[in-house]
Motif scaffolding. Structure first.
Motif, mmCIF file in Angstrom:
data_model
loop_
_atom_site.group_PDB
_atom_site.id
_atom_site.type_symbol
_atom_site.label_atom_id
_atom_site.label_comp_id
_atom_site.label_asym_id
_atom_site.label_seq_id
_atom_site.Cartn_x
_atom_site.Cartn_y
_atom_site.Cartn_z
ATOM 1 N N SER A 41 33.596 38.352 34.338
ATOM 2 C CA SER A 41 34.529 39.270 33.688
ATOM 3 C C SER A 41 34.876 38.883 32.256
ATOM 4 O O SER A 41 35.391 39.700 31.504
ATOM 5 C CB SER A 41 35.820 39.375 34.505
ATOM 6 N N SER A 191 39.931 45.709 41.820
ATOM 7 C CA SER A 191 39.238 44.977 40.763
ATOM 8 C C SER A 191 39.812 43.570 40.659
ATOM 9 O O SER A 191 41.007 43.392 40.423
ATOM 10 C CB SER A 191 39.402 45.707 39.428
ATOM 11 N N HIS A 217 28.274 43.009 41.183
ATOM 12 C CA HIS A 217 29.472 43.641 40.635
ATOM 13 C C HIS A 217 30.259 42.717 39.691
ATOM 14 O O HIS A 217 31.397 43.011 39.335
ATOM 15 C CB HIS A 217 30.382 44.117 41.772
#
Length: 305
Positions: A41, A191, A217
């Motif tokens: 991320s 998330s 993901h």
């Protein structure tokens, strides 16, 4: 060949730890050699060997209790590692972690990961405040919803704290294979930056869906129970390390187990717990050198079956 209780001093590339009267020959891995992987991320790099604190850091804050853990912390940080995983439910572990970082003057070098294990927003917030105080910091690098307790409420709280700058990353955790589907259900709806799960030679269910999902993901993974609380090491107690282990640069059974886990590219950091500085140094060496290919991974599986 070396066993878990026979620490090898290693090559000239290893650095000697600052002399300690009761542990004069301890060595640790050269920080520059420790493999790092990115948090998807953000792209931030983390050394692949972390430190768990469940049980091992649940001790009193007396000097006698902290003495061996002081050397564990110095070995960990000086060896180039960063991520320390703890939790309010681990007894005194958070306070011990905070005190050790203060004593060793390494507070700015650690990546602090802790958890929320409460029901309701107010209790969750109270735990976060208590964790900040115990860890002696004004910001937490990662806070995880422990064992999916009141997940939706606590993730909402953590997103608020992340927006305020008190928490850098958020995640969820569990420690048993039967919860892997539950973790996946949450990941499909919420998330998060991290998921913590159990994965080892003896518990490989995560290979089927959970680790591939995280890889696809962009979710970082922390791996707990790499030795299944010592059960895996008990299976090879007294046995010589096979000659093919040299192909992974492993010099102990523990390193071989950790390298098996790290060979999966979906793994970000593995977090073995220890209160023994020699074992800490040995664990760090698992993050250096070659990792097993598919054929060697199969040999490792057979060695522990």
């Amino acid at each position: 060949m070396p066993s878990r209780r026979h620490f090898i001093q290693g090559s000239a590339s290893l650095l000697a730890l600052a002399a300690t009267p009761w542990l004069p020959s301890l060595a640790y891995a050269a920080p520059s050699q420790l493999l790092k992987r990115a948090i998807p991320s953000s792209g931030e790099l983390l050394p692949v060997i972390g430190l768990g604190t469940s049980r091992t850091f649940d001790v009193s804050l007396s000097n006698d209790s902290l003495k061996p853990l002081d050397s564990v912390m110095r070995t960990f940080i000086n060896g180039g590692a960063r991520l320390i995983d703890t939790a309010p439910s681990y007894g005194a572990a958070e306070a011990v972690t905070g005190e050790l970082l203060k004593r060793t003057k390494t507070q700015g070098k650690a990546f602090l990961a802790t958890k929320i294990s409460a029901t309701g927003r107010e209790r969750g917030m109270a735990q976060v405040e208590a964790s900040l105080q115990a860890l002696q910091t004004d910001k937490l690098d990662l806070v995880q919803v422990h064992n999916l307790q009141d997940t939706r409420t606590q993730l909402a709280l953590l997103r608020e704290l992340k927006a305020e700058g008190k928490v850098r990353y958020i995640g969820i955790t569990h420690y048993i294979e039967s919860a892997h589907n539950d973790l996946l259900e949450v990941l499909e709806k919420e998330s998060v930056d991290f998921v913590q799960l159990n994965y080892s030679v003896g518990e490989r269910n995560a290979e089927k869906r959970l680790l591939p999902y995280c890889a696809d993901h962009g979710i970082a993974t922390l791996i707990n129970r790499p030795f299944q609380r010592g059960q895996l090491l008990s299976r090879v107690k007294g046995k010589s390390l096979p000659s093919w282990a040299m192909e992974t640069d492993a010099t102990s059974w523990a390193q071989l187990l950790l390298k098996f886990i790290l060979a999966n590219p979906a793994v970000t950091v593995v977090i073995p717990a220890t209160s023994n500085p020699r074992y800490m140094a040995d664990n760090l060496k698992a993050g250096i050198g070659r990792l097993p290919d598919a054929a060697l991974r199969e040999k490792i599986i057979q060695a522990f079956s």
